[in-house]
Motif scaffolding. Structure first.
Motif, PDB file in Angstrom:
ATOM      1  N   LEU A  26       0.835  -1.196   0.000  1.00  0.00           N
ATOM      2  CA  LEU A  26       0.000   0.000   0.000  1.00  0.00           C
ATOM      3  C   LEU A  26       0.877   1.256   0.000  1.00  0.00           C
ATOM      4  CD1 LEU A  26      -2.730  -1.142   2.550  1.00  0.00           C
ATOM      5  CD2 LEU A  26      -2.883  -1.099   0.067  1.00  0.00           C
ATOM      6  N   PRO A  27       0.312   2.418  -0.352  1.00  0.00           N
ATOM      7  CA  PRO A  27       1.108   3.661  -0.413  1.00  0.00           C
ATOM      8  C   PRO A  27       1.323   4.280   0.973  1.00  0.00           C
ATOM      9  CG  PRO A  27      -1.146   4.108  -1.081  1.00  0.00           C
ATOM     10  CD  PRO A  27      -1.062   2.623  -0.874  1.00  0.00           C
ATOM     11  N   TYR A  28       2.199   3.654   1.759  1.00  0.00           N
ATOM     12  CA  TYR A  28       2.464   4.127   3.116  1.00  0.00           C
ATOM     13  C   TYR A  28       3.197   5.470   3.083  1.00  0.00           C
ATOM     14  CZ  TYR A  28       1.451  -0.787   3.998  1.00  0.00           C
ATOM     15  OH  TYR A  28       0.876  -2.038   4.022  1.00  0.00           O
ATOM     16  N   GLN A  29       2.839   6.324   4.040  1.00  0.00           N
ATOM     17  CA  GLN A  29       3.459   7.644   4.156  1.00  0.00           C
ATOM     18  C   GLN A  29       3.976   7.845   5.581  1.00  0.00           C
ATOM     19  OE1 GLN A  29       3.337   9.730   1.297  1.00  0.00           O
ATOM     20  NE2 GLN A  29       2.351   7.977   0.296  1.00  0.00           N
ATOM     21  N   ILE A  30       5.192   8.385   5.682  1.00  0.00           N
ATOM     22  CA  ILE A  30       5.702   8.835   6.979  1.00  0.00           C
ATOM     23  C   ILE A  30       5.159  10.240   7.207  1.00  0.00           C
ATOM     24  CG2 ILE A  30       7.744   9.309   8.368  1.00  0.00           C
ATOM     25  CD1 ILE A  30       7.595   6.406   7.558  1.00  0.00           C
ATOM     26  N   VAL A  31       4.455  10.463   8.307  1.00  0.00           N
ATOM     27  CA  VAL A  31       3.826  11.760   8.560  1.00  0.00           C
ATOM     28  C   VAL A  31       4.231  12.257   9.945  1.00  0.00           C
ATOM     29  CG1 VAL A  31       1.654  13.027   8.781  1.00  0.00           C
ATOM     30  CG2 VAL A  31       1.851  11.188   7.078  1.00  0.00           C
ATOM     31  N   TRP A  32       4.742  13.480   9.993  1.00  0.00           N
ATOM     32  CA  TRP A  32       4.991  14.163  11.269  1.00  0.00           C
ATOM     33  C   TRP A  32       3.764  15.007  11.593  1.00  0.00           C
ATOM     34  CZ3 TRP A  32       7.499  14.440  15.640  1.00  0.00           C
ATOM     35  CH2 TRP A  32       7.477  15.623  16.385  1.00  0.00           C
ATOM     36  N   LEU A  33       3.181  14.763  12.772  1.00  0.00           N
ATOM     37  CA  LEU A  33       2.037  15.533  13.261  1.00  0.00           C
ATOM     38  C   LEU A  33       2.520  16.354  14.450  1.00  0.00           C
ATOM     39  CD1 LEU A  33      -0.670  12.703  13.132  1.00  0.00           C
ATOM     40  CD2 LEU A  33      -0.375  14.593  11.508  1.00  0.00           C
ATOM     41  N   PRO A  34       2.675  17.673  14.277  1.00  0.00           N
ATOM     42  CA  PRO A  34       3.294  18.488  15.326  1.00  0.00           C
ATOM     43  C   PRO A  34       2.349  18.757  16.492  1.00  0.00           C
ATOM     44  CG  PRO A  34       2.556  19.884  13.540  1.00  0.00           C
ATOM     45  CD  PRO A  34       2.295  18.476  13.102  1.00  0.00           C
ATOM     46  N   ALA A  35       2.920  19.095  17.625  1.00  0.00           N
ATOM     47  CA  ALA A  35       2.112  19.587  18.739  1.00  0.00           C
ATOM     48  C   ALA A  35       1.348  20.821  18.267  1.00  0.00           C
ATOM     49  CB  ALA A  35       3.016  19.938  19.923  1.00  0.00           C
ATOM     50  N   GLY A  36       0.084  20.905  18.670  1.00  0.00           N
ATOM     51  CA  GLY A  36      -0.770  22.004  18.255  1.00  0.00           C
ATOM     52  C   GLY A  36      -1.587  21.710  17.014  1.00  0.00           C
ATOM     53  N   PHE A  37      -1.309  20.583  16.347  1.00  0.00           N
ATOM     54  CA  PHE A  37      -2.029  20.246  15.126  1.00  0.00           C
ATOM     55  C   PHE A  37      -3.478  19.898  15.450  1.00  0.00           C
ATOM     56  CE2 PHE A  37      -3.280  17.030  11.889  1.00  0.00           C
ATOM     57  CZ  PHE A  37      -3.276  17.877  10.797  1.00  0.00           C
ATOM     58  N   THR A  61       1.443   5.983   8.044  1.00  0.00           N
ATOM     59  CA  THR A  61       0.025   6.083   7.720  1.00  0.00           C
ATOM     60  C   THR A  61      -0.279   5.397   6.389  1.00  0.00           C
ATOM     61  OG1 THR A  61       0.154   8.134   6.433  1.00  0.00           O
ATOM     62  CG2 THR A  61       0.002   8.355   8.833  1.00  0.00           C
ATOM     63  N   MET A  62      -1.570   5.175   6.171  1.00  0.00           N
ATOM     64  CA  MET A  62      -2.058   4.763   4.860  1.00  0.00           C
ATOM     65  C   MET A  62      -3.302   5.565   4.551  1.00  0.00           C
ATOM     66  SD  MET A  62      -3.988   1.107   5.482  1.00  0.00           S
ATOM     67  CE  MET A  62      -5.103   1.327   4.094  1.00  0.00           C
ATOM     68  N   PRO A  63      -3.613   5.799   3.276  1.00  0.00           N
ATOM     69  CA  PRO A  63      -4.823   6.552   2.944  1.00  0.00           C
ATOM     70  C   PRO A  63      -6.069   5.718   3.233  1.00  0.00           C
ATOM     71  CG  PRO A  63      -3.763   5.754   0.960  1.00  0.00           C
ATOM     72  CD  PRO A  63      -2.842   5.427   2.077  1.00  0.00           C
ATOM     73  N   CYS A  64      -7.138   6.381   3.628  1.00  0.00           N
ATOM     74  CA  CYS A  64      -8.379   5.676   3.943  1.00  0.00           C
ATOM     75  C   CYS A  64      -9.277   5.528   2.723  1.00  0.00           C
ATOM     76  CB  CYS A  64      -9.127   6.392   5.064  1.00  0.00           C
ATOM     77  SG  CYS A  64      -9.678   8.058   4.632  1.00  0.00           S
ATOM     78  N   ARG A  65      -8.880   6.147   1.600  1.00  0.00           N
ATOM     79  CA  ARG A  65      -9.701   6.049   0.391  1.00  0.00           C
ATOM     80  C   ARG A  65      -8.799   6.113  -0.836  1.00  0.00           C
ATOM     81  NH1 ARG A  65     -10.252  10.898  -2.238  1.00  0.00           N
ATOM     82  NH2 ARG A  65      -9.553  12.749  -1.088  1.00  0.00           N
ATOM     83  N   VAL A  66      -9.382   5.762  -1.946  1.00  0.00           N
ATOM     84  CA  VAL A  66      -8.662   5.833  -3.218  1.00  0.00           C
ATOM     85  C   VAL A  66      -8.802   7.242  -3.788  1.00  0.00           C
ATOM     86  CG1 VAL A  66      -8.505   4.904  -5.554  1.00  0.00           C
ATOM     87  CG2 VAL A  66      -9.104   3.395  -3.644  1.00  0.00           C
ATOM     88  N   PRO A  67      -7.703   7.914  -4.118  1.00  0.00           N
ATOM     89  CA  PRO A  67      -7.814   9.281  -4.649  1.00  0.00           C
ATOM     90  C   PRO A  67      -8.381   9.288  -6.063  1.00  0.00           C
ATOM     91  CG  PRO A  67      -5.552   8.535  -4.757  1.00  0.00           C
ATOM     92  CD  PRO A  67      -6.306   7.475  -4.010  1.00  0.00           C
ATOM     93  N   THR A  68      -8.979  10.396  -6.421  1.00  0.00           N
ATOM     94  CA  THR A  68      -9.460  10.609  -7.792  1.00  0.00           C
ATOM     95  C   THR A  68      -8.932  11.946  -8.283  1.00  0.00           C
ATOM     96  OG1 THR A  68     -11.488  11.753  -7.101  1.00  0.00           O
ATOM     97  CG2 THR A  68     -11.579   9.333  -7.246  1.00  0.00           C
ATOM     98  N   ALA A  69      -9.103  12.215  -9.572  1.00  0.00           N
ATOM     99  CA  ALA A  69      -8.648  13.486 -10.137  1.00  0.00           C
ATOM    100  C   ALA A  69      -9.376  14.655  -9.496  1.00  0.00           C
ATOM    101  CB  ALA A  69      -8.866  13.486 -11.652  1.00  0.00           C
ATOM    102  N   ASP A  70     -10.643  14.463  -9.172  1.00  0.00           N
ATOM    103  CA  ASP A  70     -11.436  15.527  -8.563  1.00  0.00           C
ATOM    104  C   ASP A  70     -11.218  15.640  -7.058  1.00  0.00           C
ATOM    105  OD1 ASP A  70     -12.559  16.123 -11.036  1.00  0.00           O
ATOM    106  OD2 ASP A  70     -14.205  14.686 -10.748  1.00  0.00           O
ATOM    107  N   ALA A  71     -10.754  14.557  -6.456  1.00  0.00           N
ATOM    108  CA  ALA A  71     -10.581  14.552  -5.001  1.00  0.00           C
ATOM    109  C   ALA A  71      -9.249  13.903  -4.639  1.00  0.00           C
ATOM    110  CB  ALA A  71     -11.743  13.812  -4.330  1.00  0.00           C
ATOM    111  N   PRO A  72      -8.150  14.647  -4.818  1.00  0.00           N
ATOM    112  CA  PRO A  72      -6.839  14.105  -4.431  1.00  0.00           C
ATOM    113  C   PRO A  72      -6.767  13.921  -2.921  1.00  0.00           C
ATOM    114  CG  PRO A  72      -6.678  16.438  -4.960  1.00  0.00           C
ATOM    115  CD  PRO A  72      -8.065  16.027  -5.335  1.00  0.00           C
TER     116      PRO A  72
END
Length: 371
Positions: A26-37, A61-72
């Motif tokens: 799957l398209p896993y992403q490393i995501v930093w979520l800062p304090a205050g987010f 993380t992984m995306p919860c849905r499949v992206p589309t051209a109208d909804a990246p």
């Protein structure tokens, strides 16, 4: 399959490791979520839950849905599978496909947290397992269909560890949420967590002490090698077998004398749960269960399903260091949460971008444009 376990060094400091296995990458992403987010968790028909992170967290993380051209894809679409926060609290999501069931209805006036947002909620809000348990007692949570998994409703266990060594397993078994203290610090997949603990009663004979000789009548048998102590361990890669093996390795592995050696030791332990493609395969026409998570589409052009270790992560809960490697890599890439603490905006880096490159990717992540 997924395997998680905690390990202590010679002075009792805690380290945590986990593998993630699926039949597809799957398209896993490393995501930093800062304090205050700020995050909003929404379930249709209920008021949203709004929360602002008290602690920064590095997450996978992984995306919860499949992206589309109208909804990246946007930042809100990335759901936390694994993470470590600045207080040394970890969160892990492990597959539990047999947990499906109808939850009881909640009144429409209640603000409800989506189970898909448990990772960001727990890592952003809390420092200890005790805080998580207290908060869960007062926060309604509902499972939500996941579009990227074909609409299945969060078929997972949720595992939380803190720097003191405390650990809990959160389950939605047949629709009922339970929170269990985890005295062994180990988790795999189904069945439910209490069953795994009960099953350990069948392994009281396990020991790490080899018995290299034995007498049979007048014949003395001698082992030609070391390692006979592990002969009684389950050999299969089933969740039941892995739970027992993980408990064995976590308990008996030599306690390292320094943090750096402890991380390397944990890496050796987790190598026992690393799974190459094709080690076991399932043909769809042979019956159910060939997919670890229902809803995942099989790879195109492949006639069978094979689970493999998509990635392995290690966490040093005292020094707040996070390590990860994917299937294409033999070496771990590290992130130092202390070095990331100055970041005040979210950062997103594809896991594949690491590609076994930089030993420490903290500066690489800091240089990424804000998400």
């Amino acid at each position: 399959m997924c395997t998680s376990l905690s390990y202590r060094d010679a002075v009792g400091k805690v380290y945590f490791g986990r593998t993630l296995e699926l039949t597809v990458d799957l398209p896993y992403q490393i995501v930093w979520l800062p304090a205050g987010f700020a995050t909003r968790s929404e379930i249709e028909g209920h008021p949203p839950v709004d929360f602002r992170a008290r602690h920064g967290a590095l997450t996978v993380t992984m995306p919860c849905r499949v992206p589309t051209a109208d909804a990246p894809l946007g930042l809100d679409d990335f759901k936390v599978l694994e993470g470590l926060n600045e207080q040394g609290l970890t969160f892990s999501l492990l597959s539990y496909p047999a947990a499906a069931g109808t939850q009881r209805a909640l009144t429409a006036t209640q603000a409800v947290l989506s189970a898909s947002d448990l990772g960001s909620w727990i890592l952003g809000q809390f420092a200890t397992v005790a805080e998580v348990k207290a908060a869960l007692a007062g926060q309604p949570i509902l499972l939500q269909p996941l579009a990227i998994l074909g609409g299945v409703e969060s078929p997972f266990h949720y595992v939380v560890h803190d720097a003191s060594g405390a650990a809990v397993v959160i389950e939605f078994n047949r629709g009922e949420m339970s929170v269990y203290d985890n005295p062994v610090g180990v988790m795999t997949n189904g069945p439910e967590f209490p069953w795994h603990l009960t099953n350990l009663n069948n392994y009281t004979h396990l020991t790490n002490v080899d018995a290299p000789t034995a007498s049979f009548g007048g014949y003395k048998a001698v082992q030609p090698d070391s390692g006979i102590a592990t002969a009684a361990l389950p050999a299969s890669n089933t969740s039941v077998g892995r739970f027992v093996r993980a408990a064995f390795f976590a308990h008996f592995t030599e306690k390292a004398g320094t943090p750096d050696v402890a991380v390397r030791t944990l890496a050796h332990v987790m190598n026992n749960f690393d799974r190459a493609r094709g080690v076991s395969i399932d043909y769809p026409n042979a019956g159910g269960g060939h997919m670890e998570v229902a809803g995942l589409e099989p790879e195109k052009g492949v006639t069978y399903a094979t689970e493999f270790t998509s990635w392995t992560s290690l966490s040093d809960l005292d020094r707040k260091l996070f390590f990860i490697r994917d299937y294409q890599s033999l070496n771990f890439t590290s992130f130092d949460l202390g070095a990331l603490a100055s970041l005040t905006v979210p950062k997103v880096l594809p896991l594949k971008a690491l590609n076994g490159g930089a030993t420490d990717a903290s500066e690489t992540l800091k240089a990424v444009a804000a998400a």
